[in-house]
Design an enzyme around this catalytic site. Sequence first.
Site, PDB file in Angstrom:
ATOM      1  N   SER A 175       0.812  -1.208   0.000  1.00  0.00           N
ATOM      2  CA  SER A 175       0.000   0.000   0.000  1.00  0.00           C
ATOM      3  C   SER A 175       0.851   1.265   0.000  1.00  0.00           C
ATOM      4  O   SER A 175       0.502   2.260  -0.646  1.00  0.00           O
ATOM      5  CB  SER A 175      -0.928   0.012   1.224  1.00  0.00           C
ATOM      6  OG  SER A 175      -1.793  -1.094   1.196  1.00  0.00           O
ATOM      7  N   HIS A 227       0.762   4.383   4.544  1.00  0.00           N
ATOM      8  CA  HIS A 227       0.101   5.028   3.409  1.00  0.00           C
ATOM      9  C   HIS A 227       0.585   6.467   3.271  1.00  0.00           C
ATOM     10  O   HIS A 227       0.942   6.920   2.175  1.00  0.00           O
ATOM     11  CB  HIS A 227      -1.420   5.031   3.603  1.00  0.00           C
ATOM     12  CG  HIS A 227      -2.018   3.665   3.647  1.00  0.00           C
ATOM     13  ND1 HIS A 227      -3.365   3.451   3.893  1.00  0.00           N
ATOM     14  CD2 HIS A 227      -1.469   2.434   3.474  1.00  0.00           C
ATOM     15  CE1 HIS A 227      -3.606   2.154   3.868  1.00  0.00           C
ATOM     16  NE2 HIS A 227      -2.475   1.518   3.624  1.00  0.00           N
TER      17      HIS A 227
END
Length: 309
Positions: A175, A227
Amino acid sequence: MGKRPPIPPDIEHGPPPPARPQFRPPIPVPWVAWLVPLILAANFITFATTMYVNDCPARSDECLLFDVLGRLSFQPIKENMLLGPSIPTLRKLGALERRLVEEGERWRLISCIWLHGGFLHLMANMISLMCIGMRLEQEFGFMRIGALYVISGLGGSLMSCLTDSQGERVSVGASGALFGLLGAMLSELITNWTIYENKCTALMTLVLIIVLNLSVGFLPRVDNSAHFGGFLAGFFLGFVLLLRPQYGYVSPKYIPPGYDMKHKKSKHKCYQHILMYTSLAVLLVGFISGYTKLLREHTMQSVPLRDFN
């Protein structure tokens, strides 16, 4: 009636100047995207290897899809809701854990990018990779997108470690690298602003996609710091790696002889150079200071406190 005689040329000023030579640069040919499919295949192979090493049937009688998958079957839902391996298996194969990184296993900052917590986690990331990465590789080539993917993933791993004050988080997944691609798309739009049509629409659409993806990070057991770290790394990298010539620029090799070069445009605008060098400095300072902080805190914790009289 007869035709009028042709008007004689102006003897004083001479014949009219020759027509300006016309040229048309060739249309850029898209790159053949092969690196992104290769990354996708590598992630699926890694996940299959992870499940083989996990060997759920050897430790449990409640493995999911045992009749179909056998040794590759998933852990029970109560242990892993994402249809994947156990935490000890992920830790063994290279999951990110601050304590282990501080003890010298720095390779986990990269290895965790290729591991996934479960089949659902893997599919969500790989669909995003195909949607985002294929277009970027076709436009900018495999070298720049490959560097962007790996460095963004490293930035996400570093941010995850720095924000894990307890040192107990076990983190896996691509991610951070994927958010790096999103961040690079935003910076690419900003630095190459002159070549885009419907600029505001493209910007608002991209910002909305980024906000929606970042909001997923507030769900339970999602490492939003990875992230955010990957997004920041990709955002600044985009100014460095995804720079394109300004609108109207033509390479000298496509300009025919005799063309007036007086009004030829420069390849890049001044603000593009400023953004590139500033972003490069921010990246270097960020990675060096973050890595140094991680090592310094481990050194301070490992040195015993003594009383001095």
